[in-house]
Enzyme design. Structure first.
Site, short mmCIF file in Angstrom:
data_model
loop_
_atom_site.label_atom_id
_atom_site.label_comp_id
_atom_site.label_asym_id
_atom_site.label_seq_id
_atom_site.Cartn_x
_atom_site.Cartn_y
_atom_site.Cartn_z
N GLU A 155 -2.08 -1.79 -5.70
CA GLU A 155 -3.32 -1.16 -6.17
C GLU A 155 -3.12 -0.59 -7.57
O GLU A 155 -2.05 -0.07 -7.89
CB GLU A 155 -3.75 -0.04 -5.22
CG GLU A 155 -4.22 -0.52 -3.87
CD GLU A 155 -4.59 0.64 -2.95
OE1 GLU A 155 -5.73 0.70 -2.47
OE2 GLU A 155 -3.71 1.49 -2.72
N ASP A 166 0.86 -1.18 0.00
CA ASP A 166 0.00 0.00 0.00
C ASP A 166 0.90 1.24 0.00
O ASP A 166 1.74 1.39 0.89
CB ASP A 166 -0.92 0.02 1.23
CG ASP A 166 -1.85 1.22 1.24
OD1 ASP A 166 -2.86 1.19 0.52
OD2 ASP A 166 -1.55 2.19 1.97
N ASP A 190 -2.35 2.00 6.87
CA ASP A 190 -1.62 1.54 5.69
C ASP A 190 -1.34 0.04 5.75
O ASP A 190 -1.38 -0.66 4.72
CB ASP A 190 -0.31 2.30 5.55
CG ASP A 190 -0.52 3.77 5.24
OD1 ASP A 190 -1.58 4.09 4.66
OD2 ASP A 190 0.35 4.59 5.56
#
Length: 404
Positions: free
Chosen positions: A268, A184, A364
């Site tokens: 992501e 992340d 996170d």
């Protein structure tokens, strides 16, 4: 497996070679801009798009014209590559991957490319390279280019000339090492891994921001295009280059370490260009919190998330691992313990607290755990995975072992 890799070196040309390189880069810029103007004129007159083959015939006319006899001094292959760059820019625009092509300015991305490997000779033992109409050029021999030379690109950056040599070679299919990891990215923490570790941000621009502003103010007080103005501009360019070099070094080393120690990497699929758009709005509909959003945009672009993902993708493939890009929806709002999804789970940027089961953790870290779980789901269902291995609709034995 076949690997394409570029090796970049700083050139050490003499005065005559520097003059010729500026001339060649100027010729490529002229051809690019003239072809772009012709495309616009043709479109305004209701004509069709001119492809590369038809545009190359125009290039032959321009090189033989009395108005531009100096185009003959530059190698024809480099000018043809400028036309191919323009065609590629139009294709990206038609496919909605980029904006409409713009005219090139002097000093902005001056470069030219030799596409034919037969015209290029590399003497790595003596640190020199030979290209048409420039002869032998010395370069800083920092490493040996591996493989067969395919093409060479010469570019100008911050007053220095560089050559990038693209090579091709066959390597053995590597075997991935390590476990799976979800990543992340953020501002306070550049990258948080699902195992709980994180990488601190470099913030290269932020470190040099005050110094850069100082020399930009000095440059603004000089008479434009005077000798002192040119010296001040060169100083500003060197600071920009130092910022970019530090960021690029960081963005090479971090993905290299991650891809070397993990067999599967999930990140992501962020749209950085959309995330960093301005919030100023229009005169009729002005935006809100414009200054805060501007600061956030600056921090996002300083991190280099897009380049980090690109580096991580190909380095994971080179090391034989699996790279998976997942949708970022609700990755930071989902509780990894009970699966409850709510915006109230993350009321602050740093802390996550589930309103259903009360689980608390770093936000996170929670996002990285959810990204890893989503990556496992993608591999198990045969979804979109980018890797050095073929993907099937049903999980393979290696994938099953990896998920387990």
């Amino acid at each position: 497996m076949e690997r394409l890799q570029a090796f970049k070196f700083e050139l050490m040309p003499n005065g005559e070679q520097q003059r010729k390189m500026r001339q060649f880069a100027g010729a490529c810029r002229f051809v690019y801009n003239k072809a772009l103007a012709l495309q616009k004129e043709t479109h305004a007159a209701g004509g069709k798009f001119i492809n590369y083959v038809a545009m190359a015939k125009h290039l032959t006319v321009w090189r033989g014209s009395n108005d531009t006899p100096w185009l003959k001094d530059a190698p024809v292959h480099t000018s043809q590559q400028a036309l191919k760059d323009l065609e590629r820019a139009f294709v990206n625009f038609f496919q909605k991957r980029a904006d409409f092509p713009r005219f090139k300015r002097k000093g902005m991305g001056d470069s030219f490319r030799y596409p034919d490997a037969k015209q290029i000779k590399v003497d790595s033992e003596n640190g020199r390279i030979c290209v048409p109409k420039l002869g032998w050029l010395r370069y800083r021999n920092s490493r040996v280019p591996l493989g067969e030379v395919r093409r060479a690109t010469i570019s100008l950056r911050a007053g220095k000339w560089f050559v990038s040599v693209l090579t091709k070679r066959d390597v053995e299919q590597p075997i991935a090492q390590g476990s799976s990891v979800g990543i992340d990215v953020g501002i306070a923490r550049f990258a948080t891994l699902s195992d709980g570790t994180f990488i601190a941000p470099l913030a290269s621009f932020k470190k040099h921001e005050q110094r850069l502003a100082k020399y930009q103010r000095r440059m603004s007080r000089k008479v434009k295009f005077s000798n002192n103005w040119k010296k001040a501009k060169a100083h500003v360019q060197r600071i920009h280059a130092r910022i970019a070099d530090a960021r690029q070094d960081f963005l090479h080393k971090a993905p290299h370490t991650i891809s070397k120690n993990h067999a599967m990497v999930a990140v992501e699929d962020l749209k950085v260009s959309n995330m960093s758009k301005s919030a100023s709005g229009t005169v009729d509909a002005p935006g809100r919190n414009v200054r805060q959003k501007s600061g956030l945009n600056k921090a996002i672009l300083d991190q280099g998330w897009g380049e980090f993902r690109r580096q991580l993708e190909y380095k994971t493939t080179w090391n034989g691992g699996y790279f998976v890009a997942i949708a970022p929806r609700n990755t930071s709002r989902t509780c990894p313990c009970c699966g409850h999804i709510s915006a109230d789970n993350r009321k602050t940027q740093a802390q996550f607290k589930c309103v259903a089961c009360g689980h608390e953790a770093n936000a996170d870290h929670v996002g990285a755990i959810n990204i890893l779980a989503a990556g496992h789901a993608v591999l198990a269902c045969g979804g979109m995975a980018r890797s050095g291995h073929p993907t099937k609709q049903e999980p393979t034995e290696a994938t099953t072992q990896l998920i387990a």
